[in-house]
Design a protein around this motif. Structure first.
Motif, PDB file in Angstrom:
ATOM      1  N   ALA A   1       8.433 -54.959  24.527  1.00  0.00           N
ATOM      2  CA  ALA A   1       9.866 -54.728  24.311  1.00  0.00           C
ATOM      3  C   ALA A   1      10.439 -53.730  25.305  1.00  0.00           C
ATOM      4  O   ALA A   1      11.647 -53.461  25.277  1.00  0.00           O
ATOM      5  N   GLY A   2       9.602 -53.194  26.178  1.00  0.00           N
ATOM      6  CA  GLY A   2      10.086 -52.254  27.184  1.00  0.00           C
ATOM      7  C   GLY A   2       9.962 -50.797  26.790  1.00  0.00           C
ATOM      8  O   GLY A   2      10.362 -49.912  27.554  1.00  0.00           O
TER       9      GLY A   2
ATOM     10  N   ARG B   1       8.223 -60.364   7.331  1.00  0.00           N
ATOM     11  CA  ARG B   1       8.662 -59.780   6.055  1.00  0.00           C
ATOM     12  C   ARG B   1       8.622 -58.251   6.109  1.00  0.00           C
ATOM     13  O   ARG B   1       8.421 -57.584   5.108  1.00  0.00           O
ATOM     14  N   GLY B   2       8.819 -57.719   7.287  1.00  0.00           N
ATOM     15  CA  GLY B   2       8.766 -56.287   7.525  1.00  0.00           C
ATOM     16  C   GLY B   2       8.420 -56.058   8.981  1.00  0.00           C
ATOM     17  O   GLY B   2       8.319 -56.997   9.777  1.00  0.00           O
ATOM     18  N   PRO B   3       8.195 -54.816   9.382  1.00  0.00           N
ATOM     19  CA  PRO B   3       7.896 -54.542  10.792  1.00  0.00           C
ATOM     20  C   PRO B   3       6.490 -54.945  11.214  1.00  0.00           C
ATOM     21  O   PRO B   3       6.193 -55.005  12.403  1.00  0.00           O
ATOM     22  N   PHE B   4       5.610 -55.208  10.243  1.00  0.00           N
ATOM     23  CA  PHE B   4       4.230 -55.594  10.546  1.00  0.00           C
ATOM     24  C   PHE B   4       4.043 -57.075  10.212  1.00  0.00           C
ATOM     25  O   PHE B   4       4.504 -57.544   9.171  1.00  0.00           O
TER      26      PHE B   4
ATOM     27  N   ILE C   1      13.612 -51.618  14.512  1.00  0.00           N
ATOM     28  CA  ILE C   1      13.902 -52.719  15.443  1.00  0.00           C
ATOM     29  C   ILE C   1      12.942 -53.883  15.209  1.00  0.00           C
ATOM     30  O   ILE C   1      13.348 -55.047  15.163  1.00  0.00           O
ATOM     31  N   LEU C   2      11.668 -53.574  15.040  1.00  0.00           N
ATOM     32  CA  LEU C   2      10.692 -54.627  14.749  1.00  0.00           C
ATOM     33  C   LEU C   2      11.023 -55.342  13.449  1.00  0.00           C
ATOM     34  O   LEU C   2      10.852 -56.561  13.335  1.00  0.00           O
TER      35      LEU C   2
ATOM     36  N   ILE D   1       6.097 -37.852  20.800  1.00  0.00           N
ATOM     37  CA  ILE D   1       6.909 -38.985  20.359  1.00  0.00           C
ATOM     38  C   ILE D   1       8.288 -38.981  21.009  1.00  0.00           C
ATOM     39  O   ILE D   1       8.986 -40.001  21.021  1.00  0.00           O
ATOM     40  N   ALA D   2       8.676 -37.850  21.584  1.00  0.00           N
ATOM     41  CA  ALA D   2       9.958 -37.781  22.284  1.00  0.00           C
ATOM     42  C   ALA D   2       9.907 -38.529  23.611  1.00  0.00           C
ATOM     43  O   ALA D   2      10.948 -38.907  24.158  1.00  0.00           O
ATOM     44  N   LYS D   3       8.691 -38.738  24.123  1.00  0.00           N
ATOM     45  CA  LYS D   3       8.543 -39.396  25.426  1.00  0.00           C
ATOM     46  C   LYS D   3       8.000 -40.819  25.317  1.00  0.00           C
ATOM     47  O   LYS D   3       8.097 -41.591  26.266  1.00  0.00           O
ATOM     48  N   ALA D   4       7.395 -41.156  24.213  1.00  0.00           N
ATOM     49  CA  ALA D   4       6.839 -42.497  24.021  1.00  0.00           C
ATOM     50  C   ALA D   4       7.078 -42.929  22.586  1.00  0.00           C
ATOM     51  O   ALA D   4       7.099 -42.097  21.674  1.00  0.00           O
ATOM     52  N   GLU D   5       7.250 -44.237  22.378  1.00  0.00           N
ATOM     53  CA  GLU D   5       7.578 -44.729  21.040  1.00  0.00           C
ATOM     54  C   GLU D   5       6.361 -45.162  20.244  1.00  0.00           C
ATOM     55  O   GLU D   5       6.464 -45.420  19.050  1.00  0.00           O
TER      56      GLU D   5
END
Length: 465
Positions: free
Chosen positions: A276-277, A255-258, A247-248, A184-188
């Motif tokens: 989003a890059g 009404r939330g990130p989903f 961010i999402l 997770i340090a290299k990809a989100e």
């Protein structure tokens, strides 16, 4: 000239030939598409750019994490499996940094009771009650759980490092969480393979999922990852950085990130993160015991439930997804989205092909009786028939090999025999998805048409831990 001299059976022969041309042409296009993926996969494997790392399970499993992790499990009428899922998950991931959030509905007391029993005495488990009547959508349920996570973070002054998403019937892999923690340090956003578990009472219907996932998550997804295309989340065995979810949440307008209006919010989640890059990745790793690090689960046993589940996938990805996500991205992403959205067209072509088998039998009998004339095949149709026959053998071999790699030679042979059944399910799901989508255009609200689950892999004698 064609005219009155033609009998109805002669006209049927004309229809047969035109239908043959249509089917052969689109089968050939689909074969070229799959062949391109096959070639890229073989090139990647031979060049070493696509490989499956092997880990020491004993060294990885149970390893401390770099920060707190929230695991989300939405549940609606899952009283038969949610308890086993919770107990297995908390045992497989014993790290103190893990907190399990199970989202239930106020009008589903059976699931609440089963989840509460499993959570009793386990401080790392939380039951979150959705005040609205269920089922809404899976995304809406997860949004309610996300708010509960935010509340806990504020109250306890903590910040989760990532959120892991699973379904109520999943059996997690003990090595998956430490792998997520490192990557997770290299990809989100991270996705590991899904590996349907064999079910003796349903070698055919549930078995065809084994074949499809064994090939898709060993070939198509790793090629997609190698090419740098967006990785769609499978909705299970998926980890997303906590900050990306925030961010999402703030930018999406949902009404939330989903997105609660989506039938396949999991698929869209991975693509939106990539748009989003942010970097997304598909992690395919084996343990030193030979087992794939993957999420295992029972898939539908009955034809009806398999069609319902695949209807949601086709409607959400191919039809609703086209409206919602368009064709943004480069050439590679466009190609992958086209592959994702071919379900309705594939169902139509498959239906035409099986209809051809019936028409061929009718015409053969009629021609033998002298009731219909035989129409010569054009050189184009003849060439396409040969090419498609070769492609069928090639595709069957790939399907059998990938299935045999995960489940053994016997299942690899069955995988080839299950291809017609998989096609039949795809036809029914495609038809149902189009009907459902048209109804939604007329104002019918789409809801969480979830699959019923009648068992959990961890309860089967001899199941892997």
């Amino acid at each position: 000239m064609l005219g009155a001299a033609f009998t109805p059976l002669d006209w049927l022969a004309v229809v047969h030939r035109e239908l043959l041309l249509f089917s052969c042409l689109f089968f050939a296009l689909g074969s070229l598409d799959e062949f391109a993926i096959d070639v890229l996969y073989l090139v990647g494997r031979l060049s070493g750019r696509i490989r499956t790392p092997v880990i020491d399970r004993q060294a990885v499993e149970g390893r401390d994490l770099s920060g707190p992790v929230a695991v989300i499990v939405p549940a609606w009428r899952e009283e038969e499996v949610i308890g086993a899922t919770m107990r297995h998950l908390l045992a497989a991931w014993p790290q103190k940094q893990v907190r399990l959030y199970v989202g239930c509905y106020a009008n589903d007391p059976a699931t609440i009771e089963a989840a509460a029993r499993a959570a009793r005495g386990r401080a790392r488990a939380r039951i979150v009650i959705h005040s609205g009547p269920g089922p809404t959508t899976k995304a809406d349920c997860m949004n309610r759980v996300y708010r509960a996570i935010e509340e806990d973070e504020r109250r306890e002054d903590v910040r989760f490092r990532m959120v892991v998403i699973h379904d109520a019937e999943d059996m997690v892999d003990p090595a998956a969480l430490p792998l997520f923690d490192a990557a997770i340090a290299k990809a989100e956003l991270l996705q590991i393979p899904v590996l349907p578990s064999p079910q003796a009472p349903s070698r055919w219907v549930s078995g065809h999922y084994m074949d499809e996932f064994a090939e898709a998550h060993a070939k198509a997804m790793v090629v997609r990852n190698w090419l740098g295309a967006g990785i769609p989340s499978a909705g299970v065995g998926c980890a997303i950085a906590r900050d990306r979810l925030a961010i999402l949440d703030t930018r999406s307008g949902w009404r939330g990130p989903f997105d609660a209006d989506s039938l396949t919010e999991d698929y869209e989640l991975g693509l939106r993160v990539a748009e989003a890059g942010a970097k997304v990745a598909f992690l395919r790793v084996r343990g030193d015991d030979g087992r794939l690090v993957a999420t295992r689960a029972f898939f539908p046993r009955r034809l009806e439930t398999a069609v319902r589940q695949k209807t949601r996938w086709v409607c959400g990805i191919a039809l609703q997804g086209w409206d919602r996500m368009g064709w943004s991205g480069g050439v590679i992403d466009g190609w992958m989205r086209l592959r994702d959205r071919r379900g309705p067209m594939a169902a139509l072509v498959l239906f035409a092909a099986y209809l051809l088998l019936v028409l061929s039998a009718v015409l053969l009998v009629a021609q033998q009786l002298g009731l219909a004339r035989s129409l010569a095949l054009t050189p184009l149709i003849g060439t396409l028939l040969v090419a498609n026959a070769i492609s069928l053998v090639w595709r069957s071999a790939f399907r059998g090999i990938f299935t045999a790699r995960e489940y053994g030679l016997e299942e690899g042979i069955r995988a080839v025999l299950r291809i017609p059944l998989g096609n039949f399910i795809a036809i029914l799901a495609g038809r149902r998805a189009v009907v459902q989508y048209v109804a939604s255009l007329r104002g019918t609200m789409l809801t969480w048409d979830k699959t019923e689950h009648r068992g959990h892999p961890s309860l089967v004698p001899g199941a892997p831990a």
